[in-house]
Design an enzyme around this catalytic site. Structure first.
Site, short mmCIF file in Angstrom:
data_model
loop_
_atom_site.label_atom_id
_atom_site.label_comp_id
_atom_site.label_asym_id
_atom_site.label_seq_id
_atom_site.Cartn_x
_atom_site.Cartn_y
_atom_site.Cartn_z
N ARG A 25 0.82 -1.22 0.00
CA ARG A 25 0.00 0.00 0.00
C ARG A 25 0.85 1.27 0.00
O ARG A 25 0.47 2.28 0.60
CB ARG A 25 -0.95 0.04 1.20
N ARG A 29 -3.26 6.64 1.27
CA ARG A 29 -3.77 7.86 1.91
C ARG A 29 -2.82 8.52 2.88
O ARG A 29 -3.05 9.67 3.25
CB ARG A 29 -5.10 7.54 2.61
N ARG A 38 -6.20 11.41 -5.87
CA ARG A 38 -7.48 10.72 -5.71
C ARG A 38 -8.63 11.71 -5.80
O ARG A 38 -9.66 11.41 -6.41
CB ARG A 38 -7.53 9.98 -4.38
N ASP A 75 -6.93 -2.78 -7.44
CA ASP A 75 -7.47 -3.42 -6.24
C ASP A 75 -7.84 -4.86 -6.55
O ASP A 75 -8.18 -5.18 -7.69
CB ASP A 75 -8.70 -2.67 -5.71
N TYR A 152 -15.12 -11.78 -0.13
CA TYR A 152 -15.81 -10.50 -0.41
C TYR A 152 -17.02 -10.71 -1.33
O TYR A 152 -18.06 -10.07 -1.16
CB TYR A 152 -14.84 -9.48 -1.03
O1 CP3 Z 1 -0.08 -1.99 -2.38
C1 CP3 Z 1 -0.37 -1.08 -3.19
O2 CP3 Z 1 0.02 0.10 -3.02
C2 CP3 Z 1 -1.10 -1.45 -4.46
C3 CP3 Z 1 -2.50 -1.22 -4.52
C4 CP3 Z 1 -3.43 -2.08 -3.67
C5 CP3 Z 1 -4.63 -1.57 -3.12
N1 CP3 Z 1 -5.31 -2.61 -2.56
C6 CP3 Z 1 -5.06 -0.18 -3.17
C7 CP3 Z 1 -6.11 0.27 -2.23
C8 CP3 Z 1 -3.37 -3.44 -3.37
C9 CP3 Z 1 -2.28 -4.45 -3.66
C10 CP3 Z 1 -4.58 -3.76 -2.68
C11 CP3 Z 1 -4.91 -5.13 -2.25
C12 CP3 Z 1 -6.15 -5.36 -1.51
N2 CP3 Z 1 -7.36 -4.74 -1.66
C13 CP3 Z 1 -6.31 -6.39 -0.57
C14 CP3 Z 1 -5.25 -7.41 -0.20
C15 CP3 Z 1 -4.20 -6.87 0.70
C16 CP3 Z 1 -4.71 -6.47 2.05
O3 CP3 Z 1 -4.68 -5.27 2.35
O4 CP3 Z 1 -5.11 -7.36 2.82
C17 CP3 Z 1 -7.63 -6.33 -0.07
C18 CP3 Z 1 -8.23 -7.23 0.96
C19 CP3 Z 1 -8.29 -5.29 -0.79
C20 CP3 Z 1 -9.70 -4.88 -0.69
C21 CP3 Z 1 -9.84 -3.50 -0.21
N3 CP3 Z 1 -9.50 -2.38 -0.94
C22 CP3 Z 1 -10.34 -3.07 1.05
C23 CP3 Z 1 -10.81 -3.99 2.14
C24 CP3 Z 1 -10.27 -1.68 1.04
C25 CP3 Z 1 -10.79 -0.76 2.11
C26 CP3 Z 1 -9.89 -0.68 3.27
C27 CP3 Z 1 -9.09 0.58 3.21
O5 CP3 Z 1 -7.86 0.53 3.44
O6 CP3 Z 1 -9.71 1.63 3.01
C28 CP3 Z 1 -9.70 -1.27 -0.18
C29 CP3 Z 1 -9.41 0.10 -0.61
C30 CP3 Z 1 -8.03 0.42 -1.10
N4 CP3 Z 1 -7.29 -0.36 -1.94
C31 CP3 Z 1 -7.31 1.62 -0.84
C32 CP3 Z 1 -6.11 1.54 -1.56
C33 CP3 Z 1 -5.04 2.59 -1.66
C34 CP3 Z 1 -7.82 2.79 -0.03
C35 CP3 Z 1 -8.86 3.45 -0.89
C36 CP3 Z 1 -8.91 4.93 -0.78
O7 CP3 Z 1 -8.05 5.64 -1.33
O8 CP3 Z 1 -9.89 5.37 -0.15
#
Ligand code: CP3
Length: 348
Positions: A25, A29, A38, A75, A152
């Site tokens: 990640r 944010r 964003r 994602d 999910y």
């Molecule tokens: O690592 C990186 O920088 C690459 C991008 C990436 C994102 N999500 C961007 C993201 C990767 C590799 C993921 C993987 C992901 N997404 C997983 C597996 C890894 C983990 O964290 O367990 C899962 C379960 C998801 C599903 C997901 N996406 C959730 C549950 C959420 C909400 C939780 C949160 O942190 O807000 C997201 C949103 C998400 N994916 C964000 C980002 C940068 C935040 C979104 C935003 O900008 O509001």
């Protein structure tokens, strides 16, 4: 000394004086420049599907910190959407999807070939990054593992214990297995397309692998990952694959051999000394600093970072967090982690 990039050298099994480093990640944010881009995109999903802006946020942490790898900005939930599920994100809460709880709903998903209609902007992002990244930076593509994606799709949201997915698995094994197979097939095509667009490494995120035990872990965490890896290796034998069966505990041992993964990513519940002995013996490991240190910083961050570097210094290692960095992290602590790793001062 080879010309090969540091991450690719670690994945090929080389022990390096200083481990290469990137961070889960890393585009997110906690960075003001991410929040600005964003806002320009409108929302998270619009950012994922906008190749220019998705490439921009992927590059931001590379410019700021000079990480050894960039991970494609996207994602794991784009696959369900490409298969026909509705997907949206509720600010401050997380993802929401239409649910799957019957064979009829599995049958109604789109065919595997159709996923590219929706996912082609992601391949475009990969192409831009392959052109624009610094020569020494490795580009990592990724997807969710079938079990994590299924949790999910079944529940329609994140859940603390993956309860709805366990219920579906236990009550309608045939429909659950059919869903797993649909996700597995789509994931193979999605990752192959990322590789063909320029991804040099791919990573499979099984964030909820730790909620599977015994035969279920074998059948629904290990076997689907092995199937994806075998299919990708048949087409692209030289592309390394990182597997992340998060919170697998003892089942980390042997996971690389059983799945064919070139590297196993470790979460921070695993003791580095144990993992060096039982996991790194089979090849490269990645991890595993607790992401809380990115919030708290200080001497504790320096000490823990050093302990991880020392534990894994005898074999191939990629430094990373044990899970994604959180929005409340301080960007200066990320710099402190990188400086600590690269200084080599942790050597005893
Ligand atoms: O690592 C990186 O920088 C690459 C991008 C990436 C994102 N999500 C961007 C993201 C990767 C590799 C993921 C993987 C992901 N997404 C997983 C597996 C890894 C983990 O964290 O367990 C899962 C379960 C998801 C599903 C997901 N996406 C959730 C549950 C959420 C909400 C939780 C949160 O942190 O807000 C997201 C949103 C998400 N994916 C964000 C980002 C940068 C935040 C979104 C935003 O900008 O509001």
């Amino acid at each position: 000394m080879t010309e090969k990039k540091t991450i690719l050298r670690a994945l090929a099994g080389e022990t390096q004086d200083v481990p290469p480093i990137w961070m889960m990640r890393q585009a997110g944010r906690y960075l003001p420049e991410y929040r600005a881009t964003r806002a320009q995109a409108g929302d998270f999903l619009s950012l994922c599907y906008n190749p220019e802006l998705a490439a921009e946020v992927t590059l931001q942490p590379i410019r700021r910190y000079g990480f050894d790898a960039a991970i494609l900005f996207a994602d794991i939930l784009l696959i369900p959407q490409a298969l026909g599920a509705d997907l949206w994100f509720v600010t401050g809460e997380g993802p929401r999807l239409s649910t799957i709880t019957s064979q009829a709903e599995v049958d109604a998903l789109k065919p595997t070939d159709a996923i590219h209609d929706r996912l082609s902007p992601i391949y475009e992002t990969v192409k831009i990054l392959a052109r624009e990244l610094p020569k020494e930076t490795t580009l990592i593509g990724f997807a969710g593992a079938p079990w994590t994606v299924a949790t999910y799709m079944i529940a329609g949201r994140g859940t603390p214990d993956q309860g709805p997915a366990h219920t579906f698995k236990n009550e309608d094994r045939a429909a659950f297995s059919a869903l797993m197979e649909r996700i597995t097939d789509a994931t193979i095509e999605y990752l192959a397309a990322q590789i063909e667009a320029g991804a040099e490494v791919v990573k499979i995120f099984d964030s909820w692998a730790g909620s599977l035990n015994g035969a279920d872990f074998q059948d629904f965490a290990l076997a689907p990952t092995a199937k994806i890896i075998a299919a990708l290796k048949a087409r692209h034998p030289n592309v390394p694959i990182i597997a992340f069966p998060r919170e697998a505990g003892d089942a980390y041992q042997g996971f690389a051999k059983a799945t064919g993964a070139d590297c196993v990513a470790l979460d921070n519940s695993v003791a580095p000394d144990w993992a060096a002995q039982h996991v790194q013996v089979d090849g490269c490991v990645q991890g595993n600093l607790a992401s809380a240190h990115m919030v708290t910083g200080g001497q504790k961050l320096i000490d823990e970072t050093g302990a991880i570097c020392r534990a894994f210094a005898g074999g191939p290692h990629i430094f990373n967090l044990g899970h994604g960095i959180t929005p409340d992290a301080d960007p200066e602590n990320v710099q402190l982690m990188i400086d600590t790793v690269r200084s080599g001062n942790w050597r005893s």
